[in-house]
Scaffold this active site. Sequence first.
Site, PDB file in Angstrom:
ATOM      1  N   LYS A 121       0.838  -1.199   0.000  1.00 26.34           N
ATOM      2  CA  LYS A 121       0.000   0.000   0.000  1.00 26.34           C
ATOM      3  C   LYS A 121       0.870   1.245   0.000  1.00 26.34           C
ATOM      4  CE  LYS A 121      -4.277  -1.963   1.466  1.00 26.34           C
ATOM      5  NZ  LYS A 121      -4.903  -2.645   2.585  1.00 26.34           N
ATOM      6  N   LYS A 200      -6.937 -13.265 -13.002  1.00 27.90           N
ATOM      7  CA  LYS A 200      -7.688 -13.555 -11.777  1.00 27.90           C
ATOM      8  C   LYS A 200      -8.832 -12.542 -11.609  1.00 27.90           C
ATOM      9  CE  LYS A 200      -7.323 -13.286  -6.852  1.00 27.90           C
ATOM     10  NZ  LYS A 200      -6.700 -12.854  -5.672  1.00 27.90           N
ATOM     11  N   LYS A 203     -11.611  -7.039  -8.222  1.00 22.58           N
ATOM     12  CA  LYS A 203     -12.111  -5.673  -8.391  1.00 22.58           C
ATOM     13  C   LYS A 203     -11.059  -4.754  -8.982  1.00 22.58           C
ATOM     14  CE  LYS A 203     -15.793  -3.911  -5.866  1.00 22.58           C
ATOM     15  NZ  LYS A 203     -16.389  -3.505  -4.640  1.00 22.58           N
TER      16      LYS A 203
END
Length: 333
Positions: A121, A200, A203
């Site tokens: 992140k 895969k 989202k």
Amino acid sequence: MEALFIFGVILKRVLSGIQPSGSLHLGNYFGMMSRMINYQEKNDLFCFIVNYHALTTIKEKELLKENTLQAAIDFFSLGLDPEKSTFWIQSDVPQVCESTWLLSNVINVGLLDRATSYKDKLSKGISANVGLYSYPILMASDILLFGGEIVPVGKDQKQHMEMTRDIAERFNQTYGKVFIVPEPDIDKKTHLIPGLDGQKMSKSYNNTIPIFGPEKALRKRFMSIVTDSADIDEPKSVESPIFHLYSLFLSEKDQLELKERFIKPGLRYGDLKNELYECFWEYFKPYREKRDYLMNHKDYVIKCLEGGANKASSVADEYLSSARSAMGLNYKG
Ligand code: TRP
């Protein structure tokens, strides 16, 4: 601690937390939810929506509220039975925050610095608040405070599970045995669930097929699955996402039959997409009906969640009280 017996057999406590991340897709369902829901038949299933964890990324309050309730409704619609399992919203059992503090005293910052999901992140430029940094301790607390023995998670959670085990072991070594050291049950199948483009389903790749939604829009998603250019008189590829997605709905025997149909010339990808869509639509029909009902009976959903939170809370209280005494917080003797 209290254990659940059925016909004299002690059931294992299977526990997992789920992010309230908006509309559910086939990857979520076949990768995790259906697996969790199956666990409730032969285990003592504890399952919760992790809205405290979601605070690390979702900053709009209405969105968090909506996603949280929606995630719960989706779980109940897809077969999670509040009578058979303990299902709650994480923030309804706030003891988990106190135990996060207790546990944060047995983990070194070096371990958190090395957490790959935190480092990822950071590298994506997401500014790191302390919540994001201590995310793994809250997750450990989620598991240890409810005596989770088996934790079904995706591959991406492997490191968090190692940290949880580490925290439990260190706590027990330092203060005496209080917590169960849980075993991860890592799903090996999720990466096999392709999205529209064959990668895969996720989202973040914008290639998902939602489970619920307007019929026309869903059909359109199926029609946009990528294919090669094989003609009607050529064999169709069993590596195609159509084949993999279709297989999810079929028994092993029917999968073999589908394979034969693919290999034999005479089929069109367009027809196969239609067929797959019909299969999907039928499969989720009863769940769709349940969901329509629950969407109109939110009071009932909230009552189920309160019942779940009460059950979870009494387990948490026992563990928390043992941890507090073990650490010397019960100064009154
Ligand atoms: N970190 C998990 C995920 O992103 C969610 C989670 C939070 C969890 N608490 C948990 C999973 C406890 C298993 C057990 O998927």
